[in-house]
Scaffold this motif. Structure first.
Motif, short mmCIF file in Angstrom:
data_model
loop_
_atom_site.label_atom_id
_atom_site.label_comp_id
_atom_site.label_asym_id
_atom_site.label_seq_id
_atom_site.Cartn_x
_atom_site.Cartn_y
_atom_site.Cartn_z
N LYS A 68 0.99 -1.28 0.05
CA LYS A 68 0.09 -0.13 0.10
C LYS A 68 0.71 1.28 0.03
O LYS A 68 0.26 2.35 -0.14
CB LYS A 68 -0.94 -0.06 1.25
CG LYS A 68 -2.19 -1.04 1.08
CD LYS A 68 -3.04 -0.65 0.00
CE LYS A 68 -4.23 -1.48 -0.17
NZ LYS A 68 -4.96 -1.03 -1.29
N VAL A 69 2.21 1.34 0.34
CA VAL A 69 2.95 2.21 0.61
C VAL A 69 4.19 1.67 -0.09
O VAL A 69 4.86 1.05 0.39
CB VAL A 69 3.00 2.88 1.75
CG1 VAL A 69 3.93 4.17 1.76
CG2 VAL A 69 1.69 3.47 2.30
N ARG A 70 5.06 2.57 -0.82
CA ARG A 70 6.52 2.70 -1.31
C ARG A 70 7.17 3.44 -0.40
O ARG A 70 7.17 4.79 -0.59
CB ARG A 70 6.47 2.91 -2.81
CG ARG A 70 7.79 2.51 -3.19
CD ARG A 70 8.01 2.73 -4.91
NE ARG A 70 9.35 2.37 -5.26
CZ ARG A 70 10.17 3.15 -5.42
NH1 ARG A 70 10.08 4.44 -5.15
NH2 ARG A 70 11.46 2.95 -6.08
N CYS A 71 8.01 2.81 0.38
CA CYS A 71 8.80 3.59 1.26
C CYS A 71 9.87 4.59 0.80
O CYS A 71 10.41 5.55 1.45
CB CYS A 71 9.35 2.64 2.46
SG CYS A 71 8.02 1.85 3.27
N ALA A 72 10.57 4.19 -0.35
CA ALA A 72 11.43 5.07 -0.79
C ALA A 72 11.04 6.48 -1.38
O ALA A 72 11.89 7.46 -1.63
CB ALA A 72 12.13 4.36 -2.06
N CYS A 73 9.82 6.61 -1.41
CA CYS A 73 9.43 7.75 -2.02
C CYS A 73 8.05 8.62 -1.27
O CYS A 73 7.36 9.58 -1.49
CB CYS A 73 8.69 7.84 -3.40
SG CYS A 73 7.68 6.56 -3.92
N GLY A 74 7.65 7.27 -0.22
CA GLY A 74 6.27 7.71 0.46
C GLY A 74 4.92 7.66 -0.16
O GLY A 74 3.89 8.25 0.02
N ASN A 75 5.12 7.13 -1.49
CA ASN A 75 3.88 7.29 -2.33
C ASN A 75 2.76 6.25 -2.01
O ASN A 75 3.32 4.98 -1.57
CB ASN A 75 4.41 6.93 -3.70
CG ASN A 75 5.02 8.11 -4.60
OD1 ASN A 75 5.19 9.12 -3.90
ND2 ASN A 75 5.18 7.97 -5.87
N PRO A 76 1.69 6.41 -1.95
CA PRO A 76 0.58 5.58 -1.73
C PRO A 76 0.49 4.57 -3.05
O PRO A 76 0.70 4.87 -4.26
CB PRO A 76 -0.92 6.07 -1.59
CG PRO A 76 -0.59 7.52 -2.31
CD PRO A 76 0.94 7.70 -2.14
N LEU A 77 -0.01 3.26 -2.90
CA LEU A 77 -0.01 2.45 -3.90
C LEU A 77 -1.50 1.78 -3.95
O LEU A 77 -2.12 1.68 -2.91
CB LEU A 77 1.00 1.23 -4.02
CG LEU A 77 2.37 1.63 -3.58
CD1 LEU A 77 3.21 0.22 -3.06
CD2 LEU A 77 2.78 2.33 -4.82
N THR A 78 -1.79 1.66 -5.25
CA THR A 78 -3.30 0.76 -5.38
C THR A 78 -3.01 -0.25 -6.50
O THR A 78 -1.89 -0.38 -6.98
CB THR A 78 -4.13 1.83 -5.74
OG1 THR A 78 -3.95 2.65 -7.12
CG2 THR A 78 -4.69 3.08 -4.95
N LYS A 79 -3.97 -1.02 -6.73
CA LYS A 79 -3.86 -2.11 -7.47
C LYS A 79 -3.58 -1.45 -9.02
O LYS A 79 -4.02 -0.52 -9.38
CB LYS A 79 -5.38 -2.99 -7.52
CG LYS A 79 -6.56 -2.40 -8.24
CD LYS A 79 -7.70 -3.07 -8.03
CE LYS A 79 -8.92 -2.31 -8.68
NZ LYS A 79 -10.24 -3.27 -8.67
N PRO A 80 -2.89 -2.31 -9.84
CA PRO A 80 -2.54 -1.72 -11.15
C PRO A 80 -3.78 -1.97 -12.17
O PRO A 80 -4.67 -2.73 -11.88
CB PRO A 80 -1.61 -2.98 -11.55
CG PRO A 80 -1.75 -4.19 -10.80
CD PRO A 80 -2.36 -3.68 -9.50
#
Length: 355
Positions: free
Chosen positions: A185-197
């Motif tokens: 749900k979050v990519r830690c290298a950039c702090g970005n939220p993630l959702t399904k592709p």
């Protein structure tokens, strides 16, 4: 009647715009756009925050994705089954890696960064589907782990006060925060939220492929059918441990390898990932396998064949990928850093785990 002609033309333009906007904002229809290749330690375009990734070592690689009998969500691909993106369940033992007693992400620092810029916090919340005031508790509910397979997601950056989105492949070894169904749900290298592709019918892979990358080895993580109480994680030393949902590593404890698996002391983390060469992301719009059980180590295991050997580095390393049991694709030496083989469609065919 010139006035009527102008009116008809204007209506036609309005209809075309409505169709284009509905496809762009809906986020559920197959597209044909770019898919950005993002190295594990690269910030990438439009980062929400500074990096909060912590543990710099990667877990040993797996030779095949964990088995799942469930189809990938939204599977309507017209792509070739041999090259389509495969689905794996979020609760499968060995899907994620990490270092025992060490968090892969600094959750409190992520909360701090978002609190410092209320507009970012609000944009993050809009993607995560929570209220702005709920962002801290939401982040603390997630589990810090590392991907062991190159993984397809929709990545959401931050630009000009709003969240953007773009399709991405995250390199194995990427530090992520995972929800209670095992979905990153979050990519830690950039702090970005993630959702399904979002499925891509005619994708164009952009960026520099890392060693071992192949579109045929990329997976999409499907949500487990129920909440996961404990994640069975592959350790950097080749062993296994359990991490409780929402814990940052303080309550980790060793566990037996999943059935059919054994620790591989000879496994060593591969070399460091490729540097960030991702182009700017397109503008955008905002958007979780079976539970591992209480105290046993269930589920069908992945194979533990060792990955590419290489020296351990302080950077989050690149992992040799765990291909589905299909004919492996190769990375096309296309110009301008574009890998153009494979497809972006999802398939319901579950990959077979190695025995």
């Amino acid at each position: 009647m010139p006035g009527l002609g102008v009116l008809v033309a204007a209506m036609a333009v309005a209809v075309v715009l409505a169709v284009v906007l509905s496809r762009t904002e809906g986020g559920s229809e197959a597209g044909g756009g770019e898919i950005f290749l993002q190295a594990a330690n690269a910030a990438g375009p439009d980062p929400f925050t500074e990096s909060t990734a912590e543990d710099g070592s990667a877990p040993p690689t797996t030779s095949a994705p964990p088995t799942t009998s469930a189809p990938s969500t939204g599977s309507t691909s017209e792509s070739s089954p041999a090259t389509a993106v495969r689905g794996v369940r979020g609760g499968e033992p060995g899907l994620y890696g990490g270092t025992r007693d060490v968090s892969s992400c600094d959750v409190e620092r992520q909360i701090k960064y978002l609190r410092e810029v209320p507009a970012k916090n609000e944009a993050f919340a809009s993607v995560a589907g929570v209220e702005s005031s709920e962002v801290p508790s939401y982040l603390r509910s997630l589990t810090p782990l590392r991907l062991r397979l190159d993984t397809r997601v929709t990545n959401h950056g931050y630009r000009d006060g709003v969240a953007t989105d773009y399709q991405a492949v995250l390199q194995a070894g990427t530090a992520v925060l995972v929800d209670d169904r095992g979905v990153p749900k979050v990519r830690c290298a950039c702090g970005n939220p993630l959702t399904k592709p979002v499925e891509q019918s005619d994708p164009r892979y952009t960026g520099t492929p890392w060693p071992g990358y192949s579109p045929s080895k990329v997976v999409v993580v499907d949500p487990a059918p129920r909440d996961i109480e404990k994640f069975v994680v592959r350790d950097t030393d080749g062993g296994w441990f359990e991490r409780k949902r929402g814990d940052t590593g303080g309550k980790d404890h060793p566990t037996k390898p999943p059935e059919g698996q054994s620790p591989s002391p000879g496994d060593t983390p591969p070399s460091s990932p490729s540097p960030d060469t991702s182009p700017s992301a397109p503008s955008a719009t905002p958007d979780s396998g079976p539970t591992t059980g209480e105290d046993e180590t269930p589920g069908e295991p992945p194979s533990s064949s060792p990955g590419n050997s290489g020296p351990t580095t302080g950077e989050p390393p690149s992992e040799s990928q765990a291909p589905p049991p299909v004919e492996s694709g190769t990375t096309n030496g296309a110009p301008n850093g574009t890998a153009d083989n494979g497809t972006g469609g999802f398939t319901g065919d579950a990959p077979s785990g190695a025995t």
